[in-house]
Motif scaffolding. Structure first.
Motif, mmCIF file in Angstrom:
data_model
loop_
_atom_site.group_PDB
_atom_site.id
_atom_site.type_symbol
_atom_site.label_atom_id
_atom_site.label_comp_id
_atom_site.label_asym_id
_atom_site.label_seq_id
_atom_site.Cartn_x
_atom_site.Cartn_y
_atom_site.Cartn_z
ATOM 1 N N GLU A 317 11.051 -3.015 -45.441
ATOM 2 C CA GLU A 317 9.714 -3.618 -45.426
ATOM 3 C C GLU A 317 8.906 -3.137 -46.616
ATOM 4 O O GLU A 317 8.983 -1.973 -46.991
ATOM 5 N N GLU A 341 -0.547 3.202 -40.954
ATOM 6 C CA GLU A 341 0.115 2.219 -41.827
ATOM 7 C C GLU A 341 -0.877 1.136 -42.248
ATOM 8 O O GLU A 341 -0.736 0.531 -43.305
ATOM 9 N N ALA A 348 8.955 0.616 -45.379
ATOM 10 C CA ALA A 348 9.683 1.111 -44.206
ATOM 11 C C ALA A 348 11.137 1.337 -44.560
ATOM 12 O O ALA A 348 11.753 0.513 -45.246
ATOM 13 N N HIS A 379 13.557 1.643 -37.855
ATOM 14 C CA HIS A 379 12.571 1.029 -38.760
ATOM 15 C C HIS A 379 11.373 1.964 -38.747
ATOM 16 O O HIS A 379 10.676 2.061 -37.740
ATOM 17 N N ASP A 381 7.932 3.165 -40.834
ATOM 18 C CA ASP A 381 6.969 2.953 -41.915
ATOM 19 C C ASP A 381 6.501 4.284 -42.478
ATOM 20 O O ASP A 381 6.296 5.238 -41.729
HETATM 21 ZN ZN ZN Z 1 6.965 -1.639 -40.299
#
Ligand code: ZN
Ligand code: ZN
Length: 413
Positions: A317, A341, A348, A379, A381
């Protein structure tokens, strides 16, 4: 003229149901909530039935029972995971139920526990949850995550305040950032979602070949896949139900090419991961892969994250958030990714959203990887934005165009 606490709490519960999860009349709602957040949870249940829910099922969680396991359970038992909640989520999602999670966590819950055991449990849970995560990331059902204060979290954000005062301060910050303090919160959200829609339309129109980031400690180039799709704000299920997966949300995001990250990036905020805080970390990428990772604090936890699988060493990401976002403007560090975030440009590690590549939902796993999309059990971030960050878009012809300067958008959406 400001609203009373009770009115703002009502607004917040209402926003979670109507704007967040976008609950449809006649739909069932699966509601995940910590026992400490019972008052908000009950209010959300009321709002859901008032919005036409057919059935609301609450799945209560309790972090203290999670901690208890690490303190007392046999060390050789950590390859086992609780399955009631994942089974319930998968079954409900197959039926087309909406999912709303009230997320409230102590960022330091597991800080004194063996990071190896924590990582083992995390990984087993991710493997078991994979079919559900797949449905969530392809947005097959409408879902949302909202936050609520618990004592340990509030004390972490406001360390100089007592328990009650800290919880009150955190509520006030949440209400302000989520626009629950506005006279017409739904209208305020619709206006905000419209601005995000225009930004993502601009970036989709440009379809840059690369993004180039410069900031203190950062000089990073990300290749973007053909068929890149920028998203942000409102999502839609295949059946056309609109929902906002994270509340708050300030980002527009896409998936970078999994093989094309080059250079170094410095995190600008601590990362709360697996019950620990990873601080002051830097990643160096070559050929899309992390080839060097250092952290001033909890480097071992960062290494465990990267060890999850191959995909955890690559990016899934890329998200753009102006430095002037309401979260950044609050000046607070939330130790909670849902909030932090959205204060900052971020990346990410791990799985890419299928919908970030044109037609990605229907590609086989192999074809999604070949198109540049990343896959992983995880996943996560991490925040890289600041008021010192410049970002250029590089056109397919090789020309650089400014996207952000000093952390702000340079075009008017
Ligand atoms: Zn994310
Ligand atoms: Zn994001």
């Amino acid at each position: 003229m400001s609203l009373s606490f009770d009115q703002m709490l009502q607004n917040y519960a209402d926003l979670a149901v109507r704007i967040g999860v976008g609950l449809q009349p006649g739909q069932r709602l699966m509601l995940r909530a910590p026992v400490e957040c019972a008052p908000l949870t009950r209010l959300v249940v009321d709002k859901a039935y008032q919005a036409g829910a057919r059935l609301v099922e609450v799945l209560w969680g309790d972090e203290q029972t999670t901690l208890s396991r690490y303190l007392h359970a046999p060390r050789d038992s950590f390859d086992e995971i609780p399955t009631a909640a994942p089974d319930y989520l998968l079954k409900g999602s197959e039926r087309g139920d909406a999912v709303l999670s009230i997320y409230a966590a102590d960022p330091d819950l597991l800080k004194d526990q063996d990071p190896g055991l924590v990582a083992q449990v995390q990984k087993q849970a991710q493997i078991y949850l994979k079919p559900f995560s797949r449905r969530i990331s392809s947005k097959e059902i409408n879902w949302s995550i909202v936050a609520a204060p618990v004592t340990a979290w509030a004390r972490k954000v406001f360390p100089d305040q007592g328990e009650d005062e800290a919880a009150q301060s955190l509520w006030e910050a949440i209400f302000r950032i989520c626009r629950a303090d506005r006279p017409d919160p739904v209208a305020a959200w619709n206006e905000h979602l419209d601005a995000l829609k225009q930004r993502r339309a601009y970036l989709n129109g440009k379809s840059y070949a690369k993004l180039h980031y410069r900031a203190p400690g950062t000089d990073l180039t990300l290749g973007m896949p053909a068929g890149q799709v920028w998203l942000g704000g409102t999502s839609h299920t295949p059946g056309g139900v609109a929902f906002v997966a994270n509340m708050p949300t300030e980002e527009v995001f896409a998936a970078p090419h999994r093989l094309e990250a080059e250079g170094t990036v410095a995190a600008t905020k601590p990362l709360s991961y697996a019950g620990s805080l990873i601080e002051g970390f830097r990643l160096r990428f070559a050929g899309g892969k992390v080839v060097e990772a250092t952290a001033e604090k909890n480097e071992q936890v960062l290494k465990h994250l990267l060890d999850t699988d191959e995909g955890a060493t690559r990016l899934g990401e890329v998200a753009l958030v102006p430095h002037s976002s309401p979260i950044s403007a609050s000046g607070l560090l939330f130790y909670n990714t849902l909030y932090d975030e959205n204060a900052s440009c971020h990346l990410a590690l791990g799985r890419a959203y299928r919908i970030c590549i044109d037609g990605g939902e229907t590609l086989s796993d192999e074809d999604f990887l070949a198109a540049g999309g990343n896959d992983s059990l995880t996943h996560v971030d991490f925040m890289i934005g600041s008021d010192a960050m410049d970002i250029d878009g590089i056109t397919p012809a090789g020309d650089a165009e400014p996207i952000m300067r000093a952390g702000e958008w340079v075009f008017e959406a």
